[in-house]
Design a protein around this motif. Structure first.
Motif, PDB file in Angstrom:
ATOM      1  N   CYS A   1     -11.201  -0.619   6.931  1.00 47.59           N
ATOM      2  CA  CYS A   1     -11.087  -1.723   5.971  1.00 47.59           C
ATOM      3  C   CYS A   1     -11.120  -1.191   4.541  1.00 47.59           C
ATOM      4  N   ARG A   2     -12.002  -0.231   4.287  1.00 56.05           N
ATOM      5  CA  ARG A   2     -12.073   0.358   2.932  1.00 56.05           C
ATOM      6  C   ARG A   2     -10.776   1.078   2.596  1.00 56.05           C
ATOM      7  N   LYS A   3     -10.206   1.766   3.568  1.00 52.87           N
ATOM      8  CA  LYS A   3      -8.937   2.458   3.365  1.00 52.87           C
ATOM      9  C   LYS A   3      -7.822   1.448   3.064  1.00 52.87           C
ATOM     10  N   ALA A   4      -7.806   0.345   3.796  1.00 57.60           N
ATOM     11  CA  ALA A   4      -6.803  -0.700   3.573  1.00 57.60           C
ATOM     12  C   ALA A   4      -6.981  -1.327   2.190  1.00 57.60           C
ATOM     13  N   ALA A   5      -8.229  -1.584   1.802  1.00 56.16           N
ATOM     14  CA  ALA A   5      -8.509  -2.174   0.487  1.00 56.16           C
ATOM     15  C   ALA A   5      -8.023  -1.255  -0.626  1.00 56.16           C
ATOM     16  N   LYS A   6      -8.250   0.035  -0.452  1.00 55.81           N
ATOM     17  CA  LYS A   6      -7.793   1.016  -1.442  1.00 55.81           C
ATOM     18  C   LYS A   6      -6.269   1.010  -1.523  1.00 55.81           C
ATOM     19  N   TRP A   7      -5.609   0.959  -0.372  1.00 58.01           N
ATOM     20  CA  TRP A   7      -4.146   0.938  -0.330  1.00 58.01           C
ATOM     21  C   TRP A   7      -3.615  -0.312  -1.035  1.00 58.01           C
ATOM     22  N   LEU A   8      -4.226  -1.459  -0.772  1.00 52.49           N
ATOM     23  CA  LEU A   8      -3.802  -2.710  -1.407  1.00 52.49           C
ATOM     24  C   LEU A   8      -3.932  -2.607  -2.932  1.00 52.49           C
ATOM     25  N   GLU A   9      -5.057  -2.041  -3.382  1.00 54.50           N
ATOM     26  CA  GLU A   9      -5.289  -1.888  -4.823  1.00 54.50           C
ATOM     27  C   GLU A   9      -4.256  -0.934  -5.439  1.00 54.50           C
ATOM     28  N   GLU A  10      -4.022   0.195  -4.783  1.00 48.46           N
ATOM     29  CA  GLU A  10      -3.056   1.180  -5.286  1.00 48.46           C
ATOM     30  C   GLU A  10      -1.641   0.616  -5.349  1.00 48.46           C
ATOM     31  N   ASN A  11      -1.349  -0.352  -4.489  1.00 50.23           N
ATOM     32  CA  ASN A  11      -0.015  -0.942  -4.436  1.00 50.23           C
ATOM     33  C   ASN A  11       0.058  -2.294  -5.163  1.00 50.23           C
ATOM     34  N   ASN A  12      -0.981  -2.558  -5.963  1.00 49.97           N
ATOM     35  CA  ASN A  12      -1.027  -3.768  -6.793  1.00 49.97           C
ATOM     36  C   ASN A  12      -0.772  -5.050  -6.009  1.00 49.97           C
TER      37      ASN A  12
ATOM     38  N   VAL B   1       1.133 -12.204   9.076  1.00 55.86           N
ATOM     39  CA  VAL B   1      -0.244 -11.823   9.395  1.00 55.86           C
ATOM     40  C   VAL B   1      -0.204 -10.403   9.948  1.00 55.86           C
ATOM     41  N   LEU B   2      -0.994  -9.523   9.347  1.00 50.47           N
ATOM     42  CA  LEU B   2      -1.087  -8.143   9.810  1.00 50.47           C
ATOM     43  C   LEU B   2      -2.500  -7.915  10.340  1.00 50.47           C
ATOM     44  N   VAL B   3      -2.600  -7.305  11.513  1.00 45.54           N
ATOM     45  CA  VAL B   3      -3.889  -7.074  12.155  1.00 45.54           C
ATOM     46  C   VAL B   3      -4.079  -5.576  12.327  1.00 45.54           C
ATOM     47  N   GLY B   4      -5.197  -5.060  11.832  1.00 45.44           N
ATOM     48  CA  GLY B   4      -5.429  -3.622  11.853  1.00 45.44           C
ATOM     49  C   GLY B   4      -4.637  -2.984  10.729  1.00 45.44           C
ATOM     50  N   PHE B   5      -5.099  -1.849  10.242  1.00 43.26           N
ATOM     51  CA  PHE B   5      -4.398  -1.191   9.133  1.00 43.26           C
ATOM     52  C   PHE B   5      -3.514  -0.065   9.642  1.00 43.26           C
ATOM     53  N   ASN B   6      -2.222  -0.226   9.408  1.00 42.66           N
ATOM     54  CA  ASN B   6      -1.230   0.797   9.697  1.00 42.66           C
ATOM     55  C   ASN B   6      -0.420   0.919   8.416  1.00 42.66           C
ATOM     56  N   GLU B   7      -0.656   1.989   7.671  1.00 42.02           N
ATOM     57  CA  GLU B   7      -0.056   2.137   6.344  1.00 42.02           C
ATOM     58  C   GLU B   7       1.465   2.002   6.359  1.00 42.02           C
ATOM     59  N   GLU B   8       2.102   2.593   7.345  1.00 42.88           N
ATOM     60  CA  GLU B   8       3.562   2.516   7.438  1.00 42.88           C
ATOM     61  C   GLU B   8       4.018   1.063   7.627  1.00 42.88           C
ATOM     62  N   GLN B   9       3.362   0.358   8.543  1.00 43.51           N
ATOM     63  CA  GLN B   9       3.709  -1.041   8.807  1.00 43.51           C
ATOM     64  C   GLN B   9       3.442  -1.906   7.576  1.00 43.51           C
ATOM     65  N   TRP B  10       2.301  -1.714   6.941  1.00 37.70           N
ATOM     66  CA  TRP B  10       1.964  -2.516   5.767  1.00 37.70           C
ATOM     67  C   TRP B  10       2.966  -2.252   4.640  1.00 37.70           C
ATOM     68  N   SER B  11       3.352  -0.981   4.453  1.00 36.68           N
ATOM     69  CA  SER B  11       4.342  -0.648   3.422  1.00 36.68           C
ATOM     70  C   SER B  11       5.662  -1.364   3.693  1.00 36.68           C
ATOM     71  N   GLU B  12       6.071  -1.321   4.938  1.00 34.30           N
ATOM     72  CA  GLU B  12       7.345  -1.942   5.335  1.00 34.30           C
ATOM     73  C   GLU B  12       7.307  -3.458   5.120  1.00 34.30           C
ATOM     74  N   LYS B  13       6.203  -4.094   5.480  1.00 28.93           N
ATOM     75  CA  LYS B  13       6.110  -5.553   5.433  1.00 28.93           C
ATOM     76  C   LYS B  13       5.777  -6.103   4.042  1.00 28.93           C
ATOM     77  N   LEU B  14       5.059  -5.321   3.230  1.00 29.75           N
ATOM     78  CA  LEU B  14       4.548  -5.858   1.972  1.00 29.75           C
ATOM     79  C   LEU B  14       5.281  -5.393   0.721  1.00 29.75           C
ATOM     80  N   LYS B  15       6.113  -4.402   0.837  1.00 32.26           N
ATOM     81  CA  LYS B  15       6.795  -3.908  -0.373  1.00 32.26           C
ATOM     82  C   LYS B  15       8.205  -4.424  -0.466  1.00 32.26           C
TER      83      LYS B  15
END
Length: 119
Positions: A15-26, A105-119
């Protein structure tokens, strides 16, 4: 656009890693501690449908509650109603983090998936 809802457990390293990623990606989020403010059955039902994932993917399979209550077997046989009740009974049963936006809705942190879906 309103901020995404970010359900997390502050002591969870993922969760902390995901929060950091969200912050870094504004990506603006409204954070909610899943342990003290767990989702209810109605929220979970909407999120499961919106995610397109089977309900089993919403269970924290590495958590103590999952293991102690032998939920692995229960998930295979219980009705969706029963499973929603279990998920809503304790936020620690829910896989985290969960990110909820207006359209996904994204469940669990997968940086590649989150990048694809959120950027």
């Amino acid at each position: 656009m309103r901020p995404a809802l970010f359900l997390c457990y502050p002591k969870c390293s993922t969760c902390r890693k995901a929060a950091k990623w969200l912050e870094e990606n504004n990506i603006e989020v409204a954070s909610r501690n899943i342990a003290t403010d767990n989702p209810d059955e109605k929220e979970l039902s909407v999120w499961i449908e919106k995610s397109g994932l089977p309900i089993a993917r919403f269970f924290n399979t590495s958590g103590n509650i999952y293991k102690e209550n032998n939920l692995k077997e229960k998930v295979k046989t219980a009705s969706e109603e029963e499973l929603l009740g279990i998920l809503a009974s304790n936020g620690m049963v829910v896989k985290r983090p969960v990110l909820v936006t207006d359209d996904l809705v994204l469940v669990g942190f997968n940086e590649e998936q989150w990048s694809e879906k959120l950027k």
